[in-house]
Design a protein around this motif. Structure first.
Motif, PDB file in Angstrom:
ATOM      1  N   VAL A  74      12.404 -13.069   5.218  1.00 48.32           N
ATOM      2  CA  VAL A  74      12.650 -13.847   4.067  1.00 48.32           C
ATOM      3  C   VAL A  74      12.029 -15.015   4.432  1.00 48.32           C
ATOM      4  O   VAL A  74      12.310 -15.647   5.601  1.00 48.32           O
ATOM      5  CB  VAL A  74      14.312 -14.272   3.741  1.00 48.32           C
ATOM      6  N   GLY A  75      11.091 -15.803   3.730  1.00 48.34           N
ATOM      7  CA  GLY A  75      10.315 -16.968   4.182  1.00 48.34           C
ATOM      8  C   GLY A  75       8.995 -17.080   3.937  1.00 48.34           C
ATOM      9  O   GLY A  75       8.370 -16.252   3.278  1.00 48.34           O
ATOM     10  N   HIS A  76       8.145 -17.671   4.599  1.00 47.83           N
ATOM     11  CA  HIS A  76       6.870 -17.779   4.466  1.00 47.83           C
ATOM     12  C   HIS A  76       6.115 -16.795   4.907  1.00 47.83           C
ATOM     13  O   HIS A  76       6.215 -15.957   5.960  1.00 47.83           O
ATOM     14  CB  HIS A  76       6.069 -19.259   5.275  1.00 47.83           C
ATOM     15  N   ALA A  77       5.219 -16.187   3.925  1.00 43.01           N
ATOM     16  CA  ALA A  77       4.391 -14.902   4.588  1.00 43.01           C
ATOM     17  C   ALA A  77       3.007 -14.947   4.135  1.00 43.01           C
ATOM     18  O   ALA A  77       2.522 -15.900   3.023  1.00 43.01           O
ATOM     19  CB  ALA A  77       5.150 -13.755   3.640  1.00 43.01           C
ATOM     20  N   ARG A  78       2.077 -14.395   4.741  1.00 38.98           N
ATOM     21  CA  ARG A  78       0.386 -14.452   4.508  1.00 38.98           C
ATOM     22  C   ARG A  78       0.014 -12.725   4.172  1.00 38.98           C
ATOM     23  O   ARG A  78       0.498 -12.138   5.232  1.00 38.98           O
ATOM     24  CB  ARG A  78      -0.359 -14.985   5.640  1.00 38.98           C
ATOM     25  N   VAL A  79      -0.478 -12.839   2.976  1.00 36.14           N
ATOM     26  CA  VAL A  79      -1.006 -11.307   2.913  1.00 36.14           C
ATOM     27  C   VAL A  79      -2.658 -11.569   3.504  1.00 36.14           C
ATOM     28  O   VAL A  79      -3.534 -12.408   3.054  1.00 36.14           O
ATOM     29  CB  VAL A  79      -1.248 -11.035   1.479  1.00 36.14           C
ATOM     30  N   LEU A  80      -3.004 -10.663   4.359  1.00 35.24           N
ATOM     31  CA  LEU A  80      -4.270 -10.550   5.050  1.00 35.24           C
ATOM     32  C   LEU A  80      -5.216  -9.443   4.112  1.00 35.24           C
ATOM     33  O   LEU A  80      -4.607  -8.244   4.209  1.00 35.24           O
ATOM     34  CB  LEU A  80      -4.319 -10.392   6.540  1.00 35.24           C
ATOM     35  N   ASP A  81      -6.332  -9.647   3.548  1.00 33.88           N
ATOM     36  CA  ASP A  81      -6.963  -8.709   2.943  1.00 33.88           C
ATOM     37  C   ASP A  81      -7.989  -7.561   4.065  1.00 33.88           C
ATOM     38  O   ASP A  81      -8.779  -8.293   4.873  1.00 33.88           O
ATOM     39  CB  ASP A  81      -7.910  -9.267   1.985  1.00 33.88           C
ATOM     40  N   LEU A  82      -7.489  -6.650   4.619  1.00 39.45           N
ATOM     41  CA  LEU A  82      -8.342  -5.757   5.670  1.00 39.45           C
ATOM     42  C   LEU A  82      -8.932  -4.504   5.058  1.00 39.45           C
ATOM     43  O   LEU A  82      -9.020  -3.594   5.498  1.00 39.45           O
ATOM     44  CB  LEU A  82      -7.525  -5.409   6.770  1.00 39.45           C
ATOM     45  N   THR A  83      -9.132  -4.639   3.823  1.00 38.82           N
ATOM     46  CA  THR A  83      -9.381  -3.420   2.899  1.00 38.82           C
ATOM     47  C   THR A  83     -10.874  -2.902   3.184  1.00 38.82           C
ATOM     48  O   THR A  83     -11.309  -1.922   2.856  1.00 38.82           O
ATOM     49  CB  THR A  83      -9.297  -3.651   1.423  1.00 38.82           C
ATOM     50  N   ASP A  84     -11.654  -3.891   3.988  1.00 39.36           N
ATOM     51  CA  ASP A  84     -13.046  -3.296   4.506  1.00 39.36           C
ATOM     52  C   ASP A  84     -12.974  -2.372   5.626  1.00 39.36           C
ATOM     53  O   ASP A  84     -13.837  -1.817   6.026  1.00 39.36           O
ATOM     54  CB  ASP A  84     -13.942  -4.599   4.720  1.00 39.36           C
ATOM     55  N   LEU A  85     -11.732  -2.277   6.206  1.00 39.78           N
ATOM     56  CA  LEU A  85     -11.843  -1.483   7.678  1.00 39.78           C
ATOM     57  C   LEU A  85     -11.481  -0.004   7.176  1.00 39.78           C
ATOM     58  O   LEU A  85     -10.896   0.365   6.278  1.00 39.78           O
ATOM     59  CB  LEU A  85     -10.613  -1.860   8.486  1.00 39.78           C
ATOM     60  N   ASP A  86     -12.553   0.754   7.891  1.00 36.43           N
ATOM     61  CA  ASP A  86     -12.133   2.289   7.996  1.00 36.43           C
ATOM     62  C   ASP A  86     -11.919   2.934   9.180  1.00 36.43           C
ATOM     63  O   ASP A  86     -11.812   4.163   9.459  1.00 36.43           O
ATOM     64  CB  ASP A  86     -13.620   2.936   7.637  1.00 36.43           C
ATOM     65  N   ARG A  87     -11.067   2.069   9.915  1.00 39.32           N
ATOM     66  CA  ARG A  87     -10.485   2.465  11.193  1.00 39.32           C
ATOM     67  C   ARG A  87      -9.179   1.821  11.595  1.00 39.32           C
ATOM     68  O   ARG A  87      -8.799   1.045  10.856  1.00 39.32           O
ATOM     69  CB  ARG A  87     -11.470   2.221  12.307  1.00 39.32           C
ATOM     70  N   LYS A  88      -8.701   2.004  12.627  1.00 38.39           N
ATOM     71  CA  LYS A  88      -7.168   1.120  13.199  1.00 38.39           C
ATOM     72  C   LYS A  88      -7.653  -0.475  13.189  1.00 38.39           C
ATOM     73  O   LYS A  88      -8.735  -0.749  13.496  1.00 38.39           O
ATOM     74  CB  LYS A  88      -6.672   1.761  14.384  1.00 38.39           C
ATOM     75  N   ILE A  89      -6.522  -1.205  12.967  1.00 36.28           N
ATOM     76  CA  ILE A  89      -6.454  -2.516  12.925  1.00 36.28           C
ATOM     77  C   ILE A  89      -6.451  -2.739  14.372  1.00 36.28           C
ATOM     78  O   ILE A  89      -5.449  -2.464  15.223  1.00 36.28           O
ATOM     79  CB  ILE A  89      -5.375  -3.240  12.184  1.00 36.28           C
ATOM     80  N   GLU A  90      -7.672  -3.573  14.848  1.00 30.91           N
ATOM     81  CA  GLU A  90      -7.407  -4.217  16.232  1.00 30.91           C
ATOM     82  C   GLU A  90      -7.123  -5.532  16.499  1.00 30.91           C
ATOM     83  O   GLU A  90      -7.120  -6.187  15.216  1.00 30.91           O
ATOM     84  CB  GLU A  90      -8.962  -4.010  16.878  1.00 30.91           C
ATOM     85  N   ALA A  91      -6.974  -6.067  17.599  1.00 34.41           N
ATOM     86  CA  ALA A  91      -6.446  -7.456  17.696  1.00 34.41           C
ATOM     87  C   ALA A  91      -7.387  -8.318  17.075  1.00 34.41           C
ATOM     88  O   ALA A  91      -7.270  -9.262  16.513  1.00 34.41           O
ATOM     89  CB  ALA A  91      -6.201  -7.694  19.250  1.00 34.41           C
ATOM     90  N   ASP A  92      -8.923  -7.986  17.337  1.00 35.93           N
ATOM     91  CA  ASP A  92     -10.007  -9.042  16.761  1.00 35.93           C
ATOM     92  C   ASP A  92      -9.912  -9.126  15.443  1.00 35.93           C
ATOM     93  O   ASP A  92     -10.390 -10.133  14.924  1.00 35.93           O
ATOM     94  CB  ASP A  92     -11.144  -8.596  17.183  1.00 35.93           C
ATOM     95  N   ASP A  93      -9.267  -8.046  14.746  1.00 37.96           N
ATOM     96  CA  ASP A  93      -9.231  -8.163  13.050  1.00 37.96           C
ATOM     97  C   ASP A  93      -8.230  -9.137  12.773  1.00 37.96           C
ATOM     98  O   ASP A  93      -8.326  -9.656  11.545  1.00 37.96           O
ATOM     99  CB  ASP A  93      -9.073  -6.943  12.792  1.00 37.96           C
ATOM    100  N   LEU A  94      -7.261  -9.282  13.713  1.00 29.59           N
ATOM    101  CA  LEU A  94      -6.330 -10.225  13.216  1.00 29.59           C
ATOM    102  C   LEU A  94      -6.507 -11.954  13.729  1.00 29.59           C
ATOM    103  O   LEU A  94      -6.019 -12.484  13.165  1.00 29.59           O
ATOM    104  CB  LEU A  94      -5.018  -9.821  13.514  1.00 29.59           C
ATOM    105  N   ARG A  95      -7.358 -11.914  14.841  1.00 32.22           N
ATOM    106  CA  ARG A  95      -7.388 -13.010  15.558  1.00 32.22           C
ATOM    107  C   ARG A  95      -8.037 -14.037  14.623  1.00 32.22           C
ATOM    108  O   ARG A  95      -7.747 -15.402  14.770  1.00 32.22           O
ATOM    109  CB  ARG A  95      -8.253 -12.894  16.897  1.00 32.22           C
ATOM    110  N   LYS A  96      -8.919 -13.750  13.931  1.00 33.96           N
ATOM    111  CA  LYS A  96      -9.663 -14.741  12.860  1.00 33.96           C
ATOM    112  C   LYS A  96      -8.929 -15.151  11.899  1.00 33.96           C
ATOM    113  O   LYS A  96      -9.090 -16.165  11.352  1.00 33.96           O
ATOM    114  CB  LYS A  96     -10.812 -13.863  12.217  1.00 33.96           C
ATOM    115  N   TYR A  97      -7.531 -14.742  11.682  1.00 34.19           N
ATOM    116  CA  TYR A  97      -6.580 -15.272  10.804  1.00 34.19           C
ATOM    117  C   TYR A  97      -5.648 -16.308  11.562  1.00 34.19           C
ATOM    118  O   TYR A  97      -4.831 -16.962  11.086  1.00 34.19           O
ATOM    119  CB  TYR A  97      -5.554 -14.165  10.189  1.00 34.19           C
TER     120      TYR A  97
END
Length: 210
Positions: A74-97
């Motif tokens: 419950v509360g503030h949330a962010r949706v991150l669009d990672l639909t360009d990935l064809d592999r597992k989500i790594e730390a670097d994919d999230l760090r830019k956010y």
């Protein structure tokens, strides 16, 4: 705008690895014709459909779902669009956010583009879980039926649940644009157990939460 990001519970719904025992089973126990009321029963795995994992799911002495903080999702949330990935989500994919302490993070991937289960579903690598723990986010939701795949040690769950981060699986984000929202989602209050089915809603910032 309000988005309902929950999967509909129905007999032929998609489930993890298409396992029959994970499909919900409905039974009518009363009909208008004989008792004047309609009543039914549901037998369902607690990890079927949109649900919140409790620490006890992966940690022997972890909390059960009924003891989780009510405001975990419950509360503030962010949706991150990672639909360009064809592999597992790594730390670097999230760090830019630049994830922030106390945020609820929802990851939208190619999983949202189909309602069917895929054995090649996008999930988190341990590095992503470690970064989320370092960032001290409050909770994370993924549009997959599991946060991780094919690792018997379950490091992603271990890291996230072990650091008190809420874990929600199987949210449906196909219609939800990347951006900031308010979120409202509560698991069923089931005493002593490892997960709770949840109805999950996202509210755009111009929509009152209550």
């Amino acid at each position: 705008m309000i988005y309902d990001i929950s999967r509909t519970i129905e007999p032929e719904m998609s489930v993890y690895k298409n396992r029959f025992n994970k499909k919900p089973r409905f039974t009518w126990v009363s009909f208008y014709a004989d008792k004047g009321v309609r009543e039914s029963e549901l037998l369902m795995n607690l990890h079927t459909g949109t649900h919140i994992d409790a620490p006890i799911h992966m940690l022997e002495n972890g909390e059960s779902v009924d003891t989780l903080a009510w405001d975990l999702f419950v509360g503030h949330a962010r949706v991150l669009d990672l639909t360009d990935l064809d592999r597992k989500i790594e730390a670097d994919d999230l760090r830019k956010y630049n994830l922030q302490e106390g945020e609820i993070i929802l990851c939208k991937t190619k999983n949202s583009l189909t309602d069917e289960f895929s054995f090649d579903f996008i999930c988190f690598a341990p590095s992503a879980a470690e970064y989320m723990a370092e960032s001290k986010i409050k909770a994370v939701a993924l549009d997959a039926m599991s946060l991780e795949s094919n690792d018997p040690e379950h490091p992603v769950h271990q890291i996230l649940l072990g650091n008190g981060i809420g874990c929600m699986e199987d949210v449906r984000l196909a219609e939800v644009p990347e951006g900031e929202y308010n979120m409202l989602s509560l698991p069923l209050r089931i005493s002593g157990y490892d997960a709770g089915p949840s109805r999950a809603l996202l509210f755009t910032k111009d929509e009152a939460l209550f």
